[in-house]
Motif scaffolding. Structure first.
Motif, PDB file in Angstrom:
ATOM      1  N   SER A   1       0.824  -1.211   0.000  1.00 53.35           N
ATOM      2  CA  SER A   1       0.000   0.000   0.000  1.00 53.35           C
ATOM      3  C   SER A   1       0.853   1.253   0.000  1.00 53.35           C
ATOM      4  CB  SER A   1      -0.935  -0.003   1.214  1.00 53.35           C
ATOM      5  OG  SER A   1      -1.842  -1.088   1.144  1.00 53.35           O
ATOM      6  N   ARG A   2       2.007   1.186   0.635  1.00 49.67           N
ATOM      7  CA  ARG A   2       2.897   2.358   0.689  1.00 49.67           C
ATOM      8  C   ARG A   2       3.377   2.745  -0.699  1.00 49.67           C
ATOM      9  NH1 ARG A   2       8.604   2.151   1.479  1.00 49.67           N
ATOM     10  NH2 ARG A   2       9.497   4.191   1.985  1.00 49.67           N
TER      11      ARG A   2
ATOM     12  N   ARG B   1      -7.798  -7.374  -4.050  1.00 46.55           N
ATOM     13  CA  ARG B   1      -8.610  -6.402  -3.330  1.00 46.55           C
ATOM     14  C   ARG B   1      -8.256  -6.314  -1.847  1.00 46.55           C
ATOM     15  NH1 ARG B   1     -11.509  -2.570  -6.173  1.00 46.55           N
ATOM     16  NH2 ARG B   1     -11.790  -3.422  -8.260  1.00 46.55           N
ATOM     17  N   ARG B   2      -7.447  -7.238  -1.340  1.00 44.52           N
ATOM     18  CA  ARG B   2      -7.027  -7.147   0.059  1.00 44.52           C
ATOM     19  C   ARG B   2      -5.978  -6.078   0.269  1.00 44.52           C
ATOM     20  NH1 ARG B   2      -5.134 -13.190   0.771  1.00 44.52           N
ATOM     21  NH2 ARG B   2      -4.015 -12.417  -1.074  1.00 44.52           N
ATOM     22  N   ILE B   3      -5.333  -5.651  -0.820  1.00 47.10           N
ATOM     23  CA  ILE B   3      -4.299  -4.620  -0.723  1.00 47.10           C
ATOM     24  C   ILE B   3      -4.958  -3.252  -0.849  1.00 47.10           C
ATOM     25  CG2 ILE B   3      -2.229  -3.665  -1.798  1.00 47.10           C
ATOM     26  CD1 ILE B   3      -1.513  -6.461  -2.734  1.00 47.10           C
TER      27      ILE B   3
ATOM     28  N   ALA C   1       3.549  -5.422 -12.179  1.00 50.45           N
ATOM     29  CA  ALA C   1       3.441  -5.636 -10.734  1.00 50.45           C
ATOM     30  C   ALA C   1       2.328  -4.780 -10.136  1.00 50.45           C
ATOM     31  CB  ALA C   1       4.779  -5.335 -10.061  1.00 50.45           C
ATOM     32  N   ILE C   2       2.201  -3.544 -10.607  1.00 53.20           N
ATOM     33  CA  ILE C   2       1.146  -2.667 -10.094  1.00 53.20           C
ATOM     34  C   ILE C   2      -0.223  -3.236 -10.451  1.00 53.20           C
ATOM     35  CG2 ILE C   2       0.116  -0.365 -10.298  1.00 53.20           C
ATOM     36  CD1 ILE C   2       2.988   0.695 -10.770  1.00 53.20           C
ATOM     37  N   THR C   3      -0.376  -3.728 -11.662  1.00 53.18           N
ATOM     38  CA  THR C   3      -1.649  -4.316 -12.076  1.00 53.18           C
ATOM     39  C   THR C   3      -1.996  -5.519 -11.206  1.00 53.18           C
ATOM     40  OG1 THR C   3      -1.255  -3.626 -14.364  1.00 53.18           O
ATOM     41  CG2 THR C   3      -2.926  -5.308 -14.009  1.00 53.18           C
TER      42      THR C   3
END
Length: 571
Positions: free
Chosen positions: A221-222, A245-247, A237-239
């Motif tokens: 998340s950071r 959805r937990r992130i 990686a971003i995708t």
């Protein structure tokens, strides 16, 4: 008679893979029902599996029977990103798995696809299904390979991963034991902050692996909250992280990435262009992110000026007092080109629901309804001596509309206007040009298939009133006709494995410029005088364009409308 492909036409191949090359080439060239449609290349690590497939791809264009239409190494992909890249290479644009399967099923071509490294697919932590190669097989590859016109060569470490129906199995030695995927190097990510040298100066390995490490450490998340990482980090990686959805992710980021991610996943963009793409997508979903990205985006040759996801359009055209737009509900409005705000609502017939527009002066515009019929309607103007509906041009358009209605003329598919001229393209590849103050040039046929887009450009001050007509066809070509010769150029201005969906042309400070929108979400800006061009990725489907002399390009379509400011001198 076409001779069969010969191994001598391919690059030299050595090692254990060379013994399997004839069998792979024979499989690639055959199209009979007895030949398996799937070839699995297996073997141990470092035994030459990837080398063998690279050999096939390297020589595939030397013979029409072996042409490879798409090659996507699966390492690090999830089903969504693999689908984006397959769609891009097949000419559909970056599309999700469901749409990809629909497009491939409707594609008349016999398609050959090569997928190296399937066993290294997946991304993220160990427990989400998206992190496993099996998810790509279930969501994308298995239904794709079930389609009758698809043939694929796939590299994997064990054939059990892909349960294809009676595949051809080419097995290299398995004596080198399979190795676990190497862990990413230790990375100390830069601190979040204003645009600076942090992520921009990071190594390629750091950019690629930072989010993977953060996902494993529970700190993803950071990085997703760091706009600088969104510009410089791994788009794949971003995708994958946003698919989990937990992130937690900043509000609006998933919507922004849904528009920008398919473009950024190509890996071909510079950092300023990545910022420009993200900025373009964020304008409609995350104004704070858009404002953060603006300084870097403005370093590129194009920058989004405004974007409205709520303004879905079926047609737009420059008008005397602004920009005439038909929205998704079939309503006509006059809008401010510089910011997309509405100036006036125009009364029209809601049953017509035109899908194309051309302003023809005298306070009137020309529209095409879904049945391919022309309609004339009034628009606000500064006043004119000619009453609406009068004049030779209006009479000619009226006669053509009547001919379409009775079936004497083909269905109209595209309309355009420019410098007093009106051009109308139809479903049989013909166009008709009515230049103001000059006799009609009659019907011309630059395509043998439907015209999908049209633009015209005139020089009223030139001798004989030179006119250029650009046409896009369902054959994937853009062609140019000029009134001086009365003929189309023998070669296409551009030919691609995609459809031109909209054209716009304008006189600018650098000369005439043509804008072409393609069905794979690409925009091409051409200078016809010298053939120079610039490619611009689009975060939305485009079916209508308007280009101003100052370089403001307004793009409309089913996902909304926006405007790009183009540095024309940099074309």
């Amino acid at each position: 008679m076409t001779l069969p492909p010969q191994p001598a036409d391919w690059p030299p191949l050595t090692g254990a893979a060379a013994t399997l090359a004839p069998a792979l080439l024979d499989w690639a060239a055959r199209d009979d029902r007895a030949c398996p449609r799937v070839c699995l290349v297996t073997g141990g690590r470092a035994t030459g599996k990837s080398h063998l497939l690279a050999w096939l791809v390297a020589g595939s264009d030397s013979h029409p029977a072996t042409t490879v239409h798409a090659t996507v190494p699966a390492r690090g992909h999830i089903a969504q990103t693999l689908s984006w890249e397959l769609g891009r290479q097949l000419g559909y644009g970056p599309i999700d798995p469901g749409r990809l399967l629909e497009r491939v099923a409707a594609d008349p071509r016999p398609l050959r696809i090569v997928i190296p490294d399937l066993h290294l697919a997946g991304r993220g932590t160990d427990d989400p299904p998206s992190a496993a190669p099996q998810r790509i097989v279930a969501e994308l590859l298995a239904p794709l390979l079930a389609l009758p016109r698809v043939r694929a060569a796939v590299e994997l470490d064990r054939p059990e991963l892909l349960q294809a129906v009676e595949p051809l199995l080419l097995a290299l030695p398995a004596d080198a034991p399979a190795q676990p995927r190497p862990a990413p190097e230790a990375i100390e990510p830069p601190e979040p902050g204003a645009p600076g040298p942090g992520w921009r100066a990071a190594t390629a390995a750091t950019r690629e692996g930072a989010l993977d490490l953060a996902v494993g450490a529970g700190t993803a998340s950071r990085l997703l909250a760091d706009p600088d990482h969104l510009v410089h980090g791994s788009a794949l990686a971003i995708t994958a992280a946003l698919a989990d959805r937990r992130i937690a992710a900043p509000r609006g980021l998933r919507a922004t990435w849904a528009a920008a991610g398919p473009i950024l996943s190509s890996g071909e963009l510079s950092d300023p262009e990545r910022a420009a793409v993200l900025h373009s997508a964020a304008l409609a979903t995350d104004p704070r992110l858009a404002e953060y990205l603006r300084p870097l985006a403005e370093q590129h040759v194009w920058t989004a000026q405004w974007s409205r996801a709520d303004l879905r359009t079926t047609g737009l055209a420059p008008a005397e007092r602004g920009l005439l737009i038909i929205d998704g509900a079939g309503r006509l409005g006059l809008y401010e080109p510089t910011d997309g705000t509405i100036i006036a609502r125009i009364t029209g017939n809601p049953r017509q629901r035109p899908t194309g527009l051309a302003v023809i002066g005298s306070g009137q515009a020309l529209g095409v309804d879904p049945d391919g019929r022309i309609h004339l309607f009034a628009v606000p103007s500064a006043g004119t001596d000619e009453a609406p509906g009068e004049g030779a041009l209006h009479q000619a358009l009226g006669r053509h509309a009547a001919a379409v209605l009775t079936g004497a003329a083909a269905r109209v598919t595209a309309v355009a206007s420019g410098n007093g001229s009106v051009a109308v393209g139809d479903a049989e590849g013909w166009f008709r040009l009515w230049p103001a103050g000059h006799p009609s040039f009659g019907a011309q046929r630059p395509h043998q298939v439907p015209i999908t887009a049209i633009a015209c450009l005139g020089w009223p001050e030139a001798r004989n009133g030179l006119r250029l007509v650009f046409t896009g066809g369902a054959d994937g070509t853009v062609r140019l006709w000029d009134s001086e010769t009365g003929r189309s150029m023998p070669g296409a201005v551009e030919r691609r494995n995609a459809l031109p969906t909209a054209l716009a042309a304008a006189h600018t400070a650098v000369g005439p410029v043509l804008a072409v929108a393609w069905s794979d979400r690409r925009l091409h800006l051409w200078r016809p005088a010298d053939g120079r061009s610039t490619a611009v990725p689009s975060v939305r489907d485009i079916d209508s364009l308007a280009l101003s002399p100052e370089g403001l390009l307004v793009c409309g379509g089913p996902q909304g409308t926006g405007a790009l400011r183009i540095d024309l001198a940099a074309l």
